[in-house]
Design a protein around this motif. Structure first.
Motif, PDB file in Angstrom:
ATOM      1  N   UNK A 123       0.831  -1.212   0.000  1.00  0.00           N
ATOM      2  CA  UNK A 123       0.000   0.000   0.000  1.00  0.00           C
ATOM      3  C   UNK A 123       0.865   1.260   0.000  1.00  0.00           C
ATOM      4  N   UNK A 124       1.935   1.258   0.774  1.00  0.00           N
ATOM      5  CA  UNK A 124       2.813   2.430   0.804  1.00  0.00           C
ATOM      6  C   UNK A 124       3.500   2.619  -0.543  1.00  0.00           C
ATOM      7  N   UNK A 125       4.029   1.540  -1.115  1.00  0.00           N
ATOM      8  CA  UNK A 125       4.686   1.631  -2.417  1.00  0.00           C
ATOM      9  C   UNK A 125       3.714   2.104  -3.493  1.00  0.00           C
ATOM     10  N   UNK A 126       2.536   1.537  -3.532  1.00  0.00           N
ATOM     11  CA  UNK A 126       1.551   1.956  -4.522  1.00  0.00           C
ATOM     12  C   UNK A 126       1.149   3.413  -4.320  1.00  0.00           C
ATOM     13  N   UNK A 127       1.132   3.858  -3.070  1.00  0.00           N
ATOM     14  CA  UNK A 127       0.742   5.240  -2.772  1.00  0.00           C
ATOM     15  C   UNK A 127       1.734   6.228  -3.358  1.00  0.00           C
ATOM     16  N   UNK A 128       3.032   6.033  -3.123  1.00  0.00           N
ATOM     17  CA  UNK A 128       3.948   7.050  -3.641  1.00  0.00           C
ATOM     18  C   UNK A 128       4.244   6.872  -5.127  1.00  0.00           C
ATOM     19  N   UNK A 129       4.093   5.661  -5.645  1.00  0.00           N
ATOM     20  CA  UNK A 129       4.165   5.497  -7.101  1.00  0.00           C
ATOM     21  C   UNK A 129       3.043   6.290  -7.776  1.00  0.00           C
ATOM     22  N   UNK A 130       1.836   6.156  -7.235  1.00  0.00           N
ATOM     23  CA  UNK A 130       0.682   6.891  -7.768  1.00  0.00           C
ATOM     24  C   UNK A 130       0.895   8.399  -7.636  1.00  0.00           C
ATOM     25  N   UNK A 138      -0.028  13.164 -14.911  1.00  0.00           N
ATOM     26  CA  UNK A 138      -0.706  12.035 -15.548  1.00  0.00           C
ATOM     27  C   UNK A 138      -2.110  11.831 -14.979  1.00  0.00           C
ATOM     28  N   UNK A 139      -2.984  11.263 -15.805  1.00  0.00           N
ATOM     29  CA  UNK A 139      -4.279  10.757 -15.357  1.00  0.00           C
ATOM     30  C   UNK A 139      -4.104   9.279 -15.064  1.00  0.00           C
ATOM     31  N   UNK A 140      -4.511   8.860 -13.867  1.00  0.00           N
ATOM     32  CA  UNK A 140      -4.133   7.539 -13.366  1.00  0.00           C
ATOM     33  C   UNK A 140      -5.356   6.686 -13.070  1.00  0.00           C
ATOM     34  N   UNK A 146      -5.705  -0.246  -3.177  1.00  0.00           N
ATOM     35  CA  UNK A 146      -6.759   0.772  -3.223  1.00  0.00           C
ATOM     36  C   UNK A 146      -7.126   0.985  -4.683  1.00  0.00           C
ATOM     37  N   UNK A 147      -8.201   1.723  -4.907  1.00  0.00           N
ATOM     38  CA  UNK A 147      -8.705   1.934  -6.263  1.00  0.00           C
ATOM     39  C   UNK A 147      -8.714   3.419  -6.604  1.00  0.00           C
TER      40      UNK A 147
END
Length: 338
Positions: A123-130, A138-140, A146-147
């Motif tokens: 979750x932390x990795x996905x958070x800062x990547x996003x 970018x539009x992500x 999470x979604x």
């Protein structure tokens, strides 16, 4: 920053300011920290305190050069897209001084809100990547822990915002070294920092060269005062929260009594803070806080800097906050003298 920077006497000095105080008071403390030579100021995030981003906006108005950011927000209480927008706003308000301190959050505090801390590393990795994608305009769309669907920000950061991951366990430490710009190691004792440095080295071995330099900072609870006993007494609240979230191997490393630690954790989960603080033992303070006079703290800083690139002076700072900021700066100067 690298060990070469430490050798040159340019170690980073940061501060964690806790919004248990009104925003204007915290802003004044940030301005004092800037005057005392601190490089970065983090506003901590707990549901029972004032909002860190509101406080950071006041800190931005009161300062000119010090870097500013949340330290540490988590992607459970607040959606990661929202965290990215809030951090970008602080970067804009501060003319490019924003940093992003993100981690998995305090297990006991999240429990108070009925939140399960599932898949923390992902979750932390996905958070800062996003967040990085959003900051790049970018539009992500993201489906993971999470979604987010067709999410974009209506603002762009003034500068490239560095990501610092709050970490204590081996997997989070290695992940931060591999993917983030820096790590905020939740530790104050040289024994823990030495162990963490070994985990970070493993992560750095897998870090792409294109990702640039990496900085390890001890996010250390510090309490400094003219009187040793006053400093140690002020250390009880933050030490209680550290103990409440400490993993079993960390407690074993310092021979902390498991029953005593469990009693602290249980009181925190019940929301009985005075009881939790009262159950903190001297051994817990020794293991999880740098507490004492300026001289004592300087010696502990010097020992810590053998393993990290800098120190974030964390809550409580001391019984007298203004005096503690000055004392911490003096202690750091002594610790980094050539």
């Amino acid at each position: 920053m690298t060990s070469e920077k430490r050798a040159a006497g340019d170690a980073t000095l940061g501060i964690e300011l806790t919004p248990e105080h009104p925003p204007d008071r915290v802003a004044d403390l940030a301005a004092l920290a800037e005057d005392e030579g601190f490089d970065v100021a983090f506003a901590s995030s707990h549901y029972f305190n004032r909002d860190p981003f509101v406080v950071l906006s006041r800190m931005a108005e009161a300062t000119e050069g010090i870097q500013l950011g949340p330290g540490i927000v988590n992607p459970y209480e607040t959606h990661p897209v929202k965290l990215a927008a809030q951090t970008a706003t602080i970067d804009e308000l501060s003319d490019g001084r924003g940093v992003f301190g993100v981690g998995a959050g305090d297990r006991s505090s999240l429990s108070n809100l009925g939140i399960e801390r599932d898949s923390p590393l992902r979750r932390v990795l996905e958070t800062f990547d996003l967040a990085r994608d959003l900051w790049a305009g970018e539009t992500v769309t993201h489906e993971g822990t999470f979604t987010a669907r067709d999410a974009a920000l209506n603002l762009e950061p003034v500068s490239e915002i560095p990501v610092y991951v709050g970490a204590q366990g081996p997997h989070m430490l290695r992940m931060s070294a591999k993917h983030a710009d820096g790590v905020l190691i939740n530790a104050a004792h040289p024994r823990d920092l030495e162990w963490a440095a070994g985990q970070i080295e493993q992560g750095l071995a897998e870090r792409p060269d294109a990702d640039g330099a990496f900085e390890s900072l001890a996010f250390a609870s510090v309490s400094v005062a003219g009187d040793e006993s006053d400093a140690r007494a002020a250390a009880r609240p933050p030490v209680a929260f550290i103990v409440g979230g400490a993993a079993e191997p960390v407690l074993e490393r310092h021979d902390i009594d498991r029953e005593a630690a469990s009693a602290v954790s249980a009181a925190l989960e019940r929301g009985e803070l005075p009881e939790a603080f009262g159950r903190v033992t001297p051994e817990m303070i020794d293991a999880f806080c740098i507490a004492g006079t300026t001289e004592t703290v300087a010696a502990r800083f010097e020992a810590a800097l053998a393993h990290v690139d800098g120190i974030v002076v964390g809550s409580p700072l001391g019984p007298d906050l203004e005096g503690a900021i000055s004392r911490a700066s003096e202690a750091f100067a002594r610790a980094t003298e050539a």
